[in-house]
Write a protein that holds these residues in place. Structure first.
Motif, short mmCIF file in Angstrom:
data_model
loop_
_atom_site.label_atom_id
_atom_site.label_comp_id
_atom_site.label_asym_id
_atom_site.label_seq_id
_atom_site.Cartn_x
_atom_site.Cartn_y
_atom_site.Cartn_z
N VAL A 50 -52.31 27.33 42.81
CA VAL A 50 -52.35 25.94 42.34
C VAL A 50 -52.94 25.08 43.46
CG1 VAL A 50 -50.34 26.24 40.83
CG2 VAL A 50 -50.01 25.40 43.17
N GLY A 51 -53.26 23.87 43.12
CA GLY A 51 -53.78 22.94 44.12
C GLY A 51 -52.66 22.30 44.93
N SER A 52 -53.02 21.77 46.08
CA SER A 52 -52.05 21.09 46.93
C SER A 52 -51.39 19.93 46.19
CB SER A 52 -52.71 20.57 48.20
OG SER A 52 -53.13 21.64 49.00
N ALA A 53 -52.16 19.24 45.35
CA ALA A 53 -51.61 18.11 44.60
C ALA A 53 -50.50 18.57 43.65
CB ALA A 53 -52.71 17.39 43.84
N THR A 54 -50.65 19.75 43.09
CA THR A 54 -49.62 20.29 42.19
C THR A 54 -48.34 20.57 42.97
OG1 THR A 54 -51.30 21.23 40.75
CG2 THR A 54 -49.08 22.13 40.55
N VAL A 55 -48.48 21.15 44.15
CA VAL A 55 -47.30 21.39 44.99
C VAL A 55 -46.62 20.07 45.29
CG1 VAL A 55 -46.50 22.18 47.25
CG2 VAL A 55 -48.19 23.53 45.99
N ARG A 56 -47.40 19.07 45.69
CA ARG A 56 -46.82 17.77 46.07
C ARG A 56 -46.25 17.01 44.87
NH1 ARG A 56 -47.58 17.61 51.27
NH2 ARG A 56 -49.47 18.41 52.21
N ARG A 57 -46.76 17.27 43.68
CA ARG A 57 -46.20 16.64 42.49
C ARG A 57 -44.78 17.16 42.24
NH1 ARG A 57 -50.43 16.61 39.75
NH2 ARG A 57 -50.39 18.73 38.95
N HIS A 58 -44.59 18.45 42.46
CA HIS A 58 -43.26 19.05 42.28
C HIS A 58 -42.36 18.80 43.48
CE1 HIS A 58 -44.03 21.10 38.51
NE2 HIS A 58 -45.19 21.50 38.99
N PHE A 59 -42.94 18.82 44.67
CA PHE A 59 -42.19 18.67 45.92
C PHE A 59 -42.92 17.64 46.77
CE2 PHE A 59 -41.83 23.05 44.41
CZ PHE A 59 -40.46 23.12 44.20
N PRO A 60 -42.48 16.38 46.71
CA PRO A 60 -43.23 15.31 47.37
C PRO A 60 -43.34 15.45 48.89
CG PRO A 60 -41.16 14.49 46.47
CD PRO A 60 -41.31 15.91 46.02
N ASN A 61 -42.47 16.27 49.48
CA ASN A 61 -42.55 16.49 50.93
C ASN A 61 -41.95 17.85 51.26
OD1 ASN A 61 -39.65 16.14 51.16
ND2 ASN A 61 -40.04 13.94 50.99
N ARG A 62 -42.13 18.27 52.49
CA ARG A 62 -41.65 19.58 52.94
C ARG A 62 -40.13 19.69 52.75
NH1 ARG A 62 -44.01 23.05 55.88
NH2 ARG A 62 -45.56 21.57 56.57
N HIS A 63 -39.45 18.59 53.04
CA HIS A 63 -37.99 18.62 52.95
C HIS A 63 -37.52 18.91 51.52
CE1 HIS A 63 -34.55 17.93 55.51
NE2 HIS A 63 -33.93 17.55 54.41
N ALA A 64 -38.17 18.32 50.54
CA ALA A 64 -37.81 18.57 49.13
C ALA A 64 -38.03 20.05 48.78
CB ALA A 64 -38.63 17.67 48.22
N LEU A 65 -39.11 20.61 49.30
CA LEU A 65 -39.38 22.03 49.06
C LEU A 65 -38.31 22.91 49.70
CD1 LEU A 65 -41.36 24.17 47.94
CD2 LEU A 65 -42.48 24.12 50.16
N LEU A 66 -37.96 22.61 50.96
CA LEU A 66 -36.93 23.39 51.65
C LEU A 66 -35.58 23.27 50.95
CD1 LEU A 66 -37.88 22.73 55.35
CD2 LEU A 66 -38.15 24.86 54.08
N GLU A 67 -35.26 22.09 50.45
CA GLU A 67 -34.02 21.92 49.70
C GLU A 67 -34.00 22.83 48.48
OE1 GLU A 67 -32.98 17.92 48.73
OE2 GLU A 67 -32.78 17.34 50.82
N ALA A 68 -35.11 22.86 47.75
CA ALA A 68 -35.17 23.70 46.55
C ALA A 68 -35.05 25.18 46.90
CB ALA A 68 -36.47 23.43 45.79
N VAL A 69 -35.73 25.59 47.97
CA VAL A 69 -35.69 26.99 48.41
C VAL A 69 -34.26 27.36 48.83
CG1 VAL A 69 -36.44 28.56 50.25
CG2 VAL A 69 -38.12 27.17 49.02
N SER A 70 -33.55 26.43 49.45
CA SER A 70 -32.23 26.70 50.01
C SER A 70 -31.08 26.51 49.04
CB SER A 70 -32.01 25.80 51.23
OG SER A 70 -33.00 26.05 52.19
N ALA A 71 -31.35 26.05 47.84
CA ALA A 71 -30.29 25.69 46.89
C ALA A 71 -29.28 26.81 46.66
CB ALA A 71 -30.89 25.22 45.57
N GLN A 72 -29.73 28.04 46.43
CA GLN A 72 -28.80 29.15 46.17
C GLN A 72 -27.97 29.47 47.39
OE1 GLN A 72 -31.52 32.17 44.53
NE2 GLN A 72 -30.17 32.20 42.75
N ARG A 73 -28.60 29.45 48.56
CA ARG A 73 -27.88 29.73 49.80
C ARG A 73 -26.79 28.68 50.02
NH1 ARG A 73 -33.54 30.20 52.86
NH2 ARG A 73 -34.14 32.25 52.15
N ILE A 74 -27.12 27.45 49.75
CA ILE A 74 -26.17 26.37 49.94
C ILE A 74 -25.00 26.51 48.96
CG2 ILE A 74 -25.89 23.87 49.67
CD1 ILE A 74 -28.68 23.69 51.08
N GLU A 75 -25.30 26.87 47.75
CA GLU A 75 -24.21 27.07 46.77
C GLU A 75 -23.27 28.18 47.22
OE1 GLU A 75 -21.62 26.40 43.94
OE2 GLU A 75 -23.32 25.09 44.37
N ALA A 76 -23.81 29.25 47.80
CA ALA A 76 -22.96 30.32 48.32
C ALA A 76 -22.07 29.82 49.45
CB ALA A 76 -23.82 31.49 48.80
#
Length: 185
Positions: free
Chosen positions: A42-68
């Motif tokens: 996908v394009g960079s704009a698509t990534v940024r549309r879903h995850f406006p910044n690196r922190h939002a992406l890391l939060e999404a990646v870490s969600a399962q770990r955090i729930e554990a």
């Protein structure tokens, strides 16, 4: 047409998240958003549309770990000695952050520590019952906050992430923080 666009957006989100999990596991919190976009097709704009910044992406990646981590805090709440339960959970948070690359970065506060980071807020909320019980039992100082404890752990993990043995270094610094720098008299 709108249903097709939503389905495409969902597929893109899932593909980006799957690639991001792999990239964060390989490169930690500094994983390249452009590389994630390339690998996901996908394009960079698509990534940024879903995850406006690196922190939002890391939060999404870490969600399962955090729930554990939150589940583990609930298991320890009310079990055994209150200080031991809190310290066991914090020790697990240290170990988890060391092994789950990018998690400490996702937990690092930016701006207001209460409203500025949903991942860290969730983890601090999970720690709160353990901390309250330890304070109530007089085994932890009453002026310590869950936010401060999470910040301490994040700092320890981030400082040691490039050490030869990050887990041992982080564990040692956490033990030092718990014991203090002055022996009991």
């Amino acid at each position: 047409m709108a249903d097709r666009q939503r389905a495409d957006a969902r597929r893109n989100y899932e593909r980006i998240l799957a690639v991001a999990e792999q990239e964060v596991a390989a490169h930690g919190g500094g994983a390249s958003l452009e590389q994630i976009a390339r690998v996901a097709g996908v394009g960079s704009a698509t990534v940024r549309r879903h995850f406006p910044n690196r922190h939002a992406l890391l939060e999404a990646v870490s969600a399962q770990r955090i729930e554990a981590l939150c589940d583990r805090a609930r298991e320890l709440d009310g079990a055994g000695d209150s200080r031991d339960s809190l310290l066991a959970w914090l020790d697990e948070l240290v170990a988890y952050c060391v092994t789950a690359r990018g998690l400490a970065t996702a937990l690092a506060y930016e701006g207001d520590p209460v409203d500025g980071n949903s991942c860290a807020s969730v983890v601090a909320q999970a720690a709160e019952p353990l901390l309250r019980r330890a304070v109530r039992d007089g085994t932890v100082a009453g002026n310590v906050t869950a936010v401060e404890l999470v910040t301490l752990i994040v700092g320890i993990v981030m400082v040691t992430e490039h050490h030869q043995d990050p887990a041992a270094s982080a564990g040692r610094l956490f033990a030092l923080a718990v014991a203090g720098i002055s022996p009991a008299r």
